[in-house]
Design a protein around this motif. Structure first.
Motif, PDB file in Angstrom:
ATOM      1  N   LYS A 186     -12.196   9.303  -2.617  1.00 16.36           N
ATOM      2  CA  LYS A 186     -13.469   9.987  -2.538  1.00 16.36           C
ATOM      3  C   LYS A 186     -14.000   7.301  -2.205  1.00 16.36           C
ATOM      4  O   LYS A 186     -14.343   7.743  -1.321  1.00 16.36           O
ATOM      5  N   SER A 187     -13.752   7.759  -2.871  1.00 18.71           N
ATOM      6  CA  SER A 187     -13.667   5.608  -2.992  1.00 18.71           C
ATOM      7  C   SER A 187     -13.492   5.684  -1.988  1.00 18.71           C
ATOM      8  O   SER A 187     -13.630   4.121  -2.071  1.00 18.71           O
ATOM      9  N   SER A 188     -11.720   5.096  -2.105  1.00 23.46           N
ATOM     10  CA  SER A 188     -11.373   4.307  -0.878  1.00 23.46           C
ATOM     11  C   SER A 188     -11.471   4.933   0.381  1.00 23.46           C
ATOM     12  O   SER A 188     -11.710   3.567   1.501  1.00 23.46           O
ATOM     13  N   MET A 189     -12.343   5.607   1.032  1.00 22.26           N
ATOM     14  CA  MET A 189     -13.140   6.001   2.133  1.00 22.26           C
ATOM     15  C   MET A 189     -13.968   5.108   2.319  1.00 22.26           C
ATOM     16  O   MET A 189     -14.213   4.536   3.531  1.00 22.26           O
ATOM     17  N   LYS A 190     -14.321   4.848   1.339  1.00 25.87           N
ATOM     18  CA  LYS A 190     -15.590   3.560   1.571  1.00 25.87           C
ATOM     19  C   LYS A 190     -14.946   1.911   0.944  1.00 25.87           C
ATOM     20  O   LYS A 190     -15.647   1.117   1.812  1.00 25.87           O
ATOM     21  N   ASN A 191     -14.332   2.094   0.426  1.00 26.19           N
ATOM     22  CA  ASN A 191     -13.436   0.720   0.137  1.00 26.19           C
ATOM     23  C   ASN A 191     -11.416   0.727   0.119  1.00 26.19           C
ATOM     24  O   ASN A 191     -11.206   1.089  -0.496  1.00 26.19           O
ATOM     25  N   PRO A 192     -11.271   0.660   1.371  1.00 27.90           N
ATOM     26  CA  PRO A 192     -10.271   0.991   1.916  1.00 27.90           C
ATOM     27  C   PRO A 192      -8.918  -0.077   1.248  1.00 27.90           C
ATOM     28  O   PRO A 192      -8.075   0.404   0.823  1.00 27.90           O
ATOM     29  N   ASN A 193      -8.705  -1.550   0.910  1.00 27.74           N
ATOM     30  CA  ASN A 193      -8.758  -2.183  -0.109  1.00 27.74           C
ATOM     31  C   ASN A 193      -7.701  -1.201  -1.560  1.00 27.74           C
ATOM     32  O   ASN A 193      -6.904  -2.012  -1.955  1.00 27.74           O
ATOM     33  N   LEU A 194      -8.445  -0.412  -2.004  1.00 29.88           N
ATOM     34  CA  LEU A 194      -7.912   0.811  -2.792  1.00 29.88           C
ATOM     35  C   LEU A 194      -6.707   0.634  -2.581  1.00 29.88           C
ATOM     36  O   LEU A 194      -6.057   0.421  -3.305  1.00 29.88           O
ATOM     37  N   ILE A 195      -6.469   1.517  -1.295  1.00 27.15           N
ATOM     38  CA  ILE A 195      -4.597   1.847  -1.062  1.00 27.15           C
ATOM     39  C   ILE A 195      -3.930   0.582  -0.582  1.00 27.15           C
ATOM     40  O   ILE A 195      -2.742   0.610  -1.050  1.00 27.15           O
ATOM     41  N   ASN A 196      -4.005  -0.833  -0.664  1.00 24.54           N
ATOM     42  CA  ASN A 196      -3.979  -2.115  -0.891  1.00 24.54           C
ATOM     43  C   ASN A 196      -3.236  -2.225  -1.696  1.00 24.54           C
ATOM     44  O   ASN A 196      -4.336  -2.863  -2.382  1.00 24.54           O
ATOM     45  N   PRO A 197      -1.884  -2.362  -2.464  1.00 28.87           N
ATOM     46  CA  PRO A 197      -1.219  -2.631  -3.930  1.00 28.87           C
ATOM     47  C   PRO A 197      -1.871  -4.747  -3.506  1.00 28.87           C
ATOM     48  O   PRO A 197      -2.110  -5.169  -4.780  1.00 28.87           O
ATOM     49  N   LEU A 198      -1.517  -5.165  -2.664  1.00 29.78           N
ATOM     50  CA  LEU A 198      -2.403  -6.682  -2.325  1.00 29.78           C
ATOM     51  C   LEU A 198      -3.600  -6.611  -2.865  1.00 29.78           C
ATOM     52  O   LEU A 198      -3.591  -8.429  -3.023  1.00 29.78           O
ATOM     53  N   SER A 199      -3.909  -5.970  -2.563  1.00 36.08           N
ATOM     54  CA  SER A 199      -5.665  -6.124  -3.329  1.00 36.08           C
ATOM     55  C   SER A 199      -5.068  -6.850  -4.460  1.00 36.08           C
ATOM     56  O   SER A 199      -6.392  -7.076  -5.295  1.00 36.08           O
ATOM     57  N   SER A 200      -4.640  -6.395  -5.846  1.00 41.77           N
ATOM     58  CA  SER A 200      -5.372  -6.626  -6.575  1.00 41.77           C
ATOM     59  C   SER A 200      -4.733  -7.941  -6.911  1.00 41.77           C
ATOM     60  O   SER A 200      -5.081  -8.732  -8.396  1.00 41.77           O
ATOM     61  N   LEU A 201      -3.684  -8.689  -5.829  1.00 40.91           N
ATOM     62  CA  LEU A 201      -3.460 -10.371  -6.574  1.00 40.91           C
ATOM     63  C   LEU A 201      -5.197 -10.943  -6.073  1.00 40.91           C
ATOM     64  O   LEU A 201      -5.449 -10.902  -5.434  1.00 40.91           O
ATOM     65  N   THR A 202      -4.980 -11.924  -6.894  1.00 41.60           N
ATOM     66  CA  THR A 202      -6.126 -13.332  -7.161  1.00 41.60           C
ATOM     67  C   THR A 202      -5.328 -13.905  -5.718  1.00 41.60           C
ATOM     68  O   THR A 202      -3.727 -13.901  -4.331  1.00 41.60           O
ATOM     69  N   GLU A 203      -6.178 -14.723  -5.451  1.00 42.60           N
ATOM     70  CA  GLU A 203      -6.374 -15.908  -3.539  1.00 42.60           C
ATOM     71  C   GLU A 203      -4.820 -16.582  -4.178  1.00 42.60           C
ATOM     72  O   GLU A 203      -3.692 -16.556  -2.899  1.00 42.60           O
ATOM     73  N   ARG A 204      -4.753 -17.067  -4.508  1.00 41.56           N
ATOM     74  CA  ARG A 204      -3.306 -18.615  -5.273  1.00 41.56           C
ATOM     75  C   ARG A 204      -2.008 -17.109  -5.795  1.00 41.56           C
ATOM     76  O   ARG A 204      -0.783 -18.020  -4.624  1.00 41.56           O
ATOM     77  N   GLU A 205      -2.323 -15.906  -6.390  1.00 41.48           N
ATOM     78  CA  GLU A 205      -1.339 -15.080  -5.911  1.00 41.48           C
ATOM     79  C   GLU A 205      -0.945 -14.612  -4.709  1.00 41.48           C
ATOM     80  O   GLU A 205       0.375 -14.779  -4.672  1.00 41.48           O
ATOM     81  N   LEU A 206      -2.259 -14.527  -3.902  1.00 40.83           N
ATOM     82  CA  LEU A 206      -0.949 -13.668  -2.092  1.00 40.83           C
ATOM     83  C   LEU A 206      -0.757 -14.810  -2.081  1.00 40.83           C
ATOM     84  O   LEU A 206       0.216 -15.307  -1.253  1.00 40.83           O
ATOM     85  N   GLN A 207      -1.771 -16.051  -1.902  1.00 42.41           N
ATOM     86  CA  GLN A 207      -0.685 -17.445  -1.013  1.00 42.41           C
ATOM     87  C   GLN A 207       0.982 -17.602  -1.582  1.00 42.41           C
ATOM     88  O   GLN A 207       1.515 -17.541  -0.494  1.00 42.41           O
ATOM     89  N   ILE A 208       1.118 -16.918  -3.080  1.00 42.20           N
ATOM     90  CA  ILE A 208       2.333 -17.416  -3.554  1.00 42.20           C
ATOM     91  C   ILE A 208       3.641 -16.610  -2.906  1.00 42.20           C
ATOM     92  O   ILE A 208       4.690 -16.756  -2.636  1.00 42.20           O
ATOM     93  N   ALA A 209       3.116 -15.421  -3.302  1.00 42.68           N
ATOM     94  CA  ALA A 209       3.455 -13.915  -2.522  1.00 42.68           C
ATOM     95  C   ALA A 209       4.099 -14.403  -1.182  1.00 42.68           C
ATOM     96  O   ALA A 209       5.092 -13.742  -0.925  1.00 42.68           O
ATOM     97  N   GLU A 210       3.009 -14.861  -0.164  1.00 39.47           N
ATOM     98  CA  GLU A 210       3.837 -15.072   1.216  1.00 39.47           C
ATOM     99  C   GLU A 210       4.600 -16.012   1.582  1.00 39.47           C
ATOM    100  O   GLU A 210       5.093 -15.765   2.065  1.00 39.47           O
TER     101      GLU A 210
END
Length: 214
Positions: A141-165
């Motif tokens: 139900k929450s994911s209908m309002k916040n689709p980012n819940l199903i994206n695992p990358l959303s748990s990363l900080t901006e720096r972590e995502l930058q390095i992951a990429e």
């Protein structure tokens, strides 16, 4: 998937702990249904078993010594589209259940549950081919309002995502450290944090996650 037609239900129990598989075996015996069991203790055995056998229901752990089952759910479904998958694991349902469902699982069950709930989940898989706990229902139900819940990358900080990429682009620790003007051991520390957050073991899994979620 209804069990009333008396056909044999083929279960695959995939967990690197034999005691877990044994516990589910005892539970299934109590169900008094015709069934056949296959076992796997790592990802390769899991893939081989699904490829060779017409599995109806696969009960799979999230984490194995040779990797994470999240990375192969799509492949399993491609091999056996009719097969139902129940993830049975100790990882946090609040954080991970939607990721597994989004990747192809038909149910997510925490090992922290009482035996009654475990039995109910397996019976639901038998009767309807899916199991959605009250916790996961609330997350859906929450994911209908916040689709980012199903994206695992959303748990990363901006720096972590930058390095992951950067890793996904093929850069190594030294190159990343040079580009970001940080120490190499800082990059290594962040890499471990990324792997821990995403519940992955290697760069192949990281690249797959980035490819599937961006």
């Amino acid at each position: 998937m209804n069990q009333s037609d008396n056909k044999t239900t083929r279960f695959l129990l995939a967990d690197d702990h034999s005691l877990i598989r044994q516990g589910i075996t005892f539970l299934l015996e109590d169900f008094k249904i015709e069934h056949e069991l296959f076992h796997a203790s790592n990802l390769q055995q899991l893939l081989d078993s699904v490829k060779l056998n017409p599995i109806d229901i696969a009960i799979i752990d999230a984490h194995f010594p040779d990797g994470n089952s999240l990375s192969i759910l799509a492949e399993l479904k491609k091999m056996r589209p009719e097969m139902k998958i129940l993830i049975f694991t100790g990882i946090d349902e609040n954080i991970y259940s939607l990721r597994y469902l989004n990747a192809g699982a038909d149910g997510f069950l925490s090992k922290m549950n009482e035996e009654e709930e475990i039995e109910r989940a397996i019976r639901k898989m038998l009767d309807s081919g899916e199991y959605i706990s009250s916790v996961t229902q609330a997350l859906l139900k929450s994911s209908m309002k916040n689709p980012n819940l199903i994206n695992p990358l959303s748990s990363l900080t901006e720096r972590e995502l930058q390095i992951a990429e950067m890793y996904a682009e093929g850069l190594g620790n030294l190159e990343i450290a040079g580009k970001l003007d940080v120490k190499q051991n800082t990059v290594s520390t962040i890499k471990r944090r990324i792997f821990d957050k995403l519940e992955i073991e290697n760069l192949v899994e990281l690249i797959e996650l980035i490819k599937n979620n961006q």
